[in-house]
Design an enzyme around this catalytic site. Structure first.
Site, PDB file in Angstrom:
ATOM      1  N   GLY A 224       0.820  -1.204   0.000  1.00  8.12           N
ATOM      2  CA  GLY A 224       0.000   0.000   0.000  1.00  8.12           C
ATOM      3  C   GLY A 224       0.851   1.250   0.000  1.00  8.12           C
ATOM      4  N   SER A 225       0.297   2.323   0.516  1.00  8.83           N
ATOM      5  CA  SER A 225       0.961   3.621   0.460  1.00  8.83           C
ATOM      6  C   SER A 225       2.085   3.727   1.481  1.00  8.83           C
ATOM      7  CB  SER A 225      -0.054   4.736   0.712  1.00  8.83           C
ATOM      8  OG  SER A 225      -0.470   4.743   2.069  1.00  8.83           O
ATOM      9  N   ALA A 226       3.044   4.611   1.186  1.00 11.49           N
ATOM     10  CA  ALA A 226       4.138   4.863   2.118  1.00 11.49           C
ATOM     11  C   ALA A 226       3.623   5.478   3.414  1.00 11.49           C
ATOM     12  CB  ALA A 226       5.181   5.768   1.468  1.00 11.49           C
ATOM     13  N   LYS A 227       2.569   6.268   3.322  1.00 11.33           N
ATOM     14  CA  LYS A 227       2.006   6.895   4.520  1.00 11.33           C
ATOM     15  C   LYS A 227       1.506   5.847   5.502  1.00 11.33           C
ATOM     16  CE  LYS A 227      -1.620  10.070   6.093  1.00 11.33           C
ATOM     17  NZ  LYS A 227      -2.740  10.955   5.674  1.00 11.33           N
ATOM     18  N   VAL A 228       0.683   4.925   5.022  1.00 10.95           N
ATOM     19  CA  VAL A 228       0.150   3.887   5.904  1.00 10.95           C
ATOM     20  C   VAL A 228       1.262   2.933   6.327  1.00 10.95           C
ATOM     21  CG1 VAL A 228      -1.493   1.986   6.097  1.00 10.95           C
ATOM     22  CG2 VAL A 228      -2.143   4.077   4.896  1.00 10.95           C
ATOM     23  N   GLY A 229       2.157   2.600   5.401  1.00 10.79           N
ATOM     24  CA  GLY A 229       3.274   1.738   5.754  1.00 10.79           C
ATOM     25  C   GLY A 229       4.134   2.330   6.852  1.00 10.79           C
ATOM     26  N   GLU A 247       5.608  -3.400   1.227  1.00  9.34           N
ATOM     27  CA  GLU A 247       5.866  -3.010  -0.164  1.00  9.34           C
ATOM     28  C   GLU A 247       5.052  -1.756  -0.400  1.00  9.34           C
ATOM     29  OE1 GLU A 247       5.660  -1.932  -3.765  1.00  9.34           O
ATOM     30  OE2 GLU A 247       4.056  -3.412  -3.727  1.00  9.34           O
ATOM     31  N   CYS A 281       2.237   0.770  -8.495  1.00  7.65           N
ATOM     32  CA  CYS A 281       3.280   1.387  -7.672  1.00  7.65           C
ATOM     33  C   CYS A 281       4.572   1.578  -8.445  1.00  7.65           C
ATOM     34  CB  CYS A 281       3.510   0.578  -6.403  1.00  7.65           C
ATOM     35  SG  CYS A 281       3.831  -1.166  -6.689  1.00  7.65           S
TER      36      CYS A 281
END
Length: 489
Positions: A224-229, A247, A281
């Site tokens: 998913g997104s870098a923010k949530v990761g 990822e 992505c």
């Protein structure tokens, strides 16, 4: 096959106890799926069911687990058109592309079986009168979080290797694609997977937070997104007993050295930037071209090709190159991002526009931001930024000017240029004269920096679905001929 519109906990379909939510087709506006989300208590019940089911599943031989997974593949084959239709409706992608996604889900089974044996499995060799044995053991209960852009294929790339290794799973799909998850889990039950080995909890952020916060999971696999990761990474800080595989996204560069074939270069750029409507992505977000005639001619040809690119509803004929984004809100965000780039001095070469009111259909956007102060963000959609460079070192510096490191590409150049690019570029996927979205199914998939840590949902997924156990063993206990110094028996 009809969607259950429920949760799956311990082999039973049950209604959620939390708020009701719905998924609508982002192009037609039709309501596709509606149900109540899982409560925090139900999330814990799902984890407990997985924990209870884990020991028996892990004790089964690999051949037994493989047989269930191969029956799952057969179920996908049986229901492939129904699944493809659901994916196209939920994500807004063209039906032809949704069909390729189901094909990738089917192909993932054989790839994961091969990867299990090559990356994990069991090895042994004789050492004197003993044997050194390397085995791999499952972690236990793994939480799998699925993204919305490939709601069948990407979670499948976590779930299949996790189950082959002997883990039990709690699956939390994106709230944007609950129907695809619903149908996929029905395939697992149809394949004969025992109750509790896989569980489905539906809902938005609250469900994800409850699952990530469970003390009884042994790991979390996220695409998913870098923010949530990043939020998950901080939440897992200090929990060294848990595996966390991320990822994430990328602000991926595509560098043009020269243009030996203009049409081929334009096609590579279109496929890099606008495949799946830019919702991959690995899509190129930054096109880095030389100042002068070479860059000017390429941009002119690209702008002309963009104007002719067919964008239409998922089931349109003739088929479009791409269709809608996954939600109208995502389209709103892309248009706002374009406005922000223009406010920062960006010059639109092909302005992204909404093609039909109330839908997620967007035309491709191309904007020159050379010399502008723009944020290092992943614009997850059909929006490509152009940067101009004066020499090769500046091109490399521009390409590496990001906190991400997922994919990168080079168009043109000689072998020496490619070797230099390959040495200096910071990315986990680096392609030459091929689109940035191109990747081999039997290769690792992922990046460095803010693009993640492990290589989730691809060939190396086997690595984080089991841990190695090294043993020295002998059938009998034997006293050595020579005792250690200082020992008397």
């Amino acid at each position: 096959m009809q969607a259950k519109q429920q949760l799956l906990i311990d082999g039973a379909w049950v209604d959620g106890d939390a708020a009701r939510f719905a998924k609508t087709d982002p192009v037609s506006g039709e309501t596709l799926w509606t149900a109540t989300a899982a409560s925090a208590t139900q999330v814990e019940h799902a984890v407990a069911a997985a924990r209870q089911a884990f020991p028996d599943w892990a004790r089964r031989s690999f051949a037994e687990r493989q047989a269930v997974v191969e029956r799952f593949r057969e179920c996908l084959e049986t229901h492939r058109e129904h699944l493809a239709t659901a994916i196209a409706q939920e994500t807004g992608k063209p039906l032809w592309e949704a069909r390729t996604e189901v094909g990738a889900m089917i192909g993932k089974v054989a790839i994961s079986i091969t990867a299990y044996h090559e990356r994990t499995g069991e090895r042994a060799r004789d050492i004197g009168d003993a044997r050194a044995v390397l085995r791999h053991r499952p972690h236990g209960v793994l939480a799998v979080y699925g993204p919305y852009n490939f709601p069948g294929h990407l979670p499948n790339g976590h779930i299949v290797p996790a189950l082959l290794a002997g883990n039990a799973v709690v699956f939390k799909p994106s709230e944007q694609t609950p129907m695809t998850a619903d149908l996929t889990l029905q395939c697992w039950l149809e394949a004969g997977l025992p109750a509790g080995v896989i569980n489905l909890v539906q809902g938005a952020a609250e469900v994800g937070q409850a699952l990530a916060g469970s003390a009884d999971i042994d790991g979390l696999l996220f695409t998913g997104s870098a923010k949530v990761g990043g939020l998950l990474h901080r939440q897992f800080g200090g929990q060294v007993d848990k595996i966390l595989a991320l990822e994430l996204g990328g602000n991926n560069p595509l560098v043009v050295k020269d243009v030996p074939d203009r049409e081929a270069a334009v096609l590579s750029i279109l496929q890099s930037a606008f495949a799946s409507g830019g919702q991959r992505c690995t899509c190129a977000r930054r096109l880095i071209v030389p100042h002068g005639a070479v860059g000017d001619d390429l941009i002119d040809a690209l702008t002309s090709a963009i104007a002719e690119l067919r964008v239409a509803a998922p089931f349109s004929e003739p088929a479009p190159f791409y269709a809608g984004l996954t939600s109208v809100e995502a389209a709103d965000g892309l248009l706002a991002a374009q406005d922000d780039l223009v406010a920062r001095g960006g010059r639109p070469l092909s302005r992204m526009r909404r093609l039909q009111a109330g839908t997620s259909l967007l035309s491709p956007g191309l904007i020159d931001v050379t010399g502008c102060d723009v944020p290092d963000e992943e614009h997850f959609g059909p929006l490509l930024k152009v940067h101009r460079y004066r020499d090769w070192d500046e091109a490399i510096a521009l390409a590496n000017d990001t906190r991400y490191g997922l994919s990168a590409g080079l168009i043109g150049g000689e072998r020496a240029d490619w070797d230099d690019f390959l040495l200096r570029i910071r990315a986990g996927i680096v392609n030459w004269n091929r689109q940035t979205t191109g990747a081999s199914s039997d290769a690792p998939f992922g990046g460095i920096g803010d693009s993640g840590n492990h290589r989730p949902s691809a060939y190396y997924a086997a690595d984080y679905c089991a841990y190695p156990v090294a043993s020295m063993e002998a059938e009998t206990l034997v006293l050595p001929e020579t005792l250690p110094p200082g020992v008397v028996l």
